[in-house]
Design a protein around this motif. Structure first.
Motif, mmCIF file in Angstrom:
data_model
loop_
_atom_site.group_PDB
_atom_site.id
_atom_site.type_symbol
_atom_site.label_atom_id
_atom_site.label_comp_id
_atom_site.label_asym_id
_atom_site.label_seq_id
_atom_site.Cartn_x
_atom_site.Cartn_y
_atom_site.Cartn_z
ATOM 1 N N ILE A 6 0.812 -1.215 0.000
ATOM 2 C CA ILE A 6 0.000 0.000 0.000
ATOM 3 C C ILE A 6 0.850 1.271 0.000
ATOM 4 N N LYS A 7 2.127 1.168 0.390
ATOM 5 C CA LYS A 7 2.989 2.351 0.425
ATOM 6 C C LYS A 7 3.518 2.756 -0.952
ATOM 7 N N THR A 8 3.362 1.889 -1.952
ATOM 8 C CA THR A 8 3.861 2.210 -3.286
ATOM 9 C C THR A 8 2.733 2.734 -4.167
ATOM 10 N N ARG A 9 3.120 3.393 -5.253
ATOM 11 C CA ARG A 9 2.142 3.950 -6.197
ATOM 12 C C ARG A 9 1.271 2.834 -6.786
ATOM 13 N N GLY A 37 0.569 -0.029 -5.509
ATOM 14 C CA GLY A 37 -0.330 -0.532 -4.474
ATOM 15 C C GLY A 37 -1.506 0.398 -4.226
ATOM 16 N N LYS A 38 -1.258 1.716 -4.324
ATOM 17 C CA LYS A 38 -2.330 2.692 -4.153
ATOM 18 C C LYS A 38 -3.354 2.542 -5.275
ATOM 19 N N ILE A 39 -2.870 2.351 -6.498
ATOM 20 C CA ILE A 39 -3.772 2.182 -7.643
ATOM 21 C C ILE A 39 -4.589 0.908 -7.472
ATOM 22 N N ALA A 40 -3.953 -0.176 -7.043
ATOM 23 C CA ALA A 40 -4.644 -1.450 -6.849
ATOM 24 C C ALA A 40 -5.673 -1.356 -5.723
ATOM 25 N N SER A 62 -6.817 3.988 -3.647
ATOM 26 C CA SER A 62 -6.684 5.007 -2.606
ATOM 27 C C SER A 62 -5.691 6.070 -3.054
ATOM 28 N N PHE A 63 -5.650 7.160 -2.307
ATOM 29 C CA PHE A 63 -4.753 8.263 -2.596
ATOM 30 C C PHE A 63 -3.899 8.545 -1.374
ATOM 31 N N GLY A 64 -2.816 9.270 -1.551
ATOM 32 C CA GLY A 64 -1.925 9.606 -0.449
ATOM 33 C C GLY A 64 -0.755 10.422 -0.952
ATOM 34 N N ALA A 65 0.341 10.426 -0.199
ATOM 35 C CA ALA A 65 1.525 11.199 -0.576
ATOM 36 C C ALA A 65 2.150 10.659 -1.858
ATOM 37 N N ARG A 66 2.096 9.350 -2.037
ATOM 38 C CA ARG A 66 2.710 8.751 -3.235
ATOM 39 C C ARG A 66 1.845 8.949 -4.474
ATOM 40 N N ARG A 67 0.536 9.123 -4.267
ATOM 41 C CA ARG A 67 -0.385 9.266 -5.403
ATOM 42 C C ARG A 67 -1.412 10.343 -5.067
ATOM 43 N N PRO A 68 -1.043 11.621 -5.178
ATOM 44 C CA PRO A 68 -1.977 12.688 -4.833
ATOM 45 C C PRO A 68 -3.082 12.818 -5.866
#
Length: 42
Positions: free
Chosen positions: A6-9, A11-14, A17-23
């Motif tokens: 989940i901490k990688t881009r 993983g965010k796409i999968a 979700s959004f976060g610092a890696r994927r604003p």
């Protein structure tokens, strides 16, 4: 370090979700000057 992380881009796409890696993309709001110009043109 891939789709499950989940901490990688990726993983965010999968995880959808959004976060610092994927604003999120910021929607640019028109400035006051642009609004005034639009009203004068009409």
């Amino acid at each position: 370090m891939g789709r499950g992380d989940i901490k990688t881009r990726r993983g965010k796409i999968a995880n959808r979700s959004f976060g610092a890696r994927r604003p999120r993309k910021i929607k640019r709001r028109p400035t006051v000057e642009e609004k005034i110009d639009i009203k004068k043109k009409k």
